[in-house]
Design a protein around this motif. Structure first.
Motif: not given
Length: 225
Positions: A57-83
């Protein structure tokens, strides 16, 4: 290569409620300082993407490659991303040249479109707050229905050299120590990009160019802001 499907007139993914078409989505988080999460891989820095099953929700679509979509969202810093631990949060200027071709292109695209949204939240026609459409690539004036698109401004970047092994570099006072750049600037309306380059160099750098300065070659480019 990354397929920016909105640039292909045969595709209408940006008009869909789900531009990812049900595919998994890799989401890049960008903070208020335009920094993104980075992991130091075996061959150099890599962007850390949050793996999601649905388009955010609120993401901006960047495109796709190799059957995977890419998006960007605005957010806060965190120590991990997807583990995966984040080694650093860095900006485009710090890591852009060290990224692979796909990540570098995606990061430049993400920074440009996020900056456009943050700097252009009101209609230039009426001043009304705009609504966002087409997966983040269009804004609309709710009172007139007029569409507003990302700006693209002409710019020039030049290498001024003496014909040997010396060239002119510049830097901004706010840049960190050790960062320099060849000269660049926006092209004013009605000003051709090629002939003014030698003439505009003194204005931008404070040095006096020789009367024999010439512009031997140029190639058209554009820059979004």
């Amino acid at each position: 290569m990354l397929s920016r499907v909105g640039h292909d007139r045969g595709h209408l993914d940006r008009d869909l409620d789900d531009p990812a078409r049900g595919r998994p989505v890799r989401v890049l988080t960008i903070d208020a300082q335009r920094a993104v999460p980075v992991h130091e891989g075996a061959t150099g820095p890599e962007l850390l993407w949050d793996q999601r099953a649905e388009f955010p929700t609120g993401g901006i679509y960047l495109g796709h490659a190799d059957d995977v979509a890419y998006a960007v969202v605005r957010g806060e810093r965190s120590l991990t991303i997807s583990g995966t631990p984040v080694d650093t949060w860095s900006g485009l200027r710090e890591i852009g040249s060290d990224l692979g071709a796909r990540d570098a292109g995606l990061l430049a695209q993400a920074v440009g479109i996020v900056e456009w949204h943050e700097r252009n939240r009101f209609s230039p026609y009426t001043g009304a707050a705009t609504t966002i459409e087409k997966s983040g690539w269009t804004q609309r004036d709710p009172t007139t229905g007029q569409e507003v698109f990302p700006r693209t401004d002409p710019a020039v970047i030049m290498l001024v050299h003496d014909g040997g092994d010396r060239c002119v570099l510049g830097r901004q006072a706010v840049w960190p120590p050790g960062r320099f750049s060849i000269l660049a600037g926006f092209v004013e309306p009605g000003s051709p990009p090629r002939p003014p380059s030698p003439a505009r160099s003194p204005r931008r750098s404070g040095w006096r160019s020789p009367t024999s300065a010439t512009c031997p070659a140029s190639r058209g480019r554009s820059r979004s802001r």
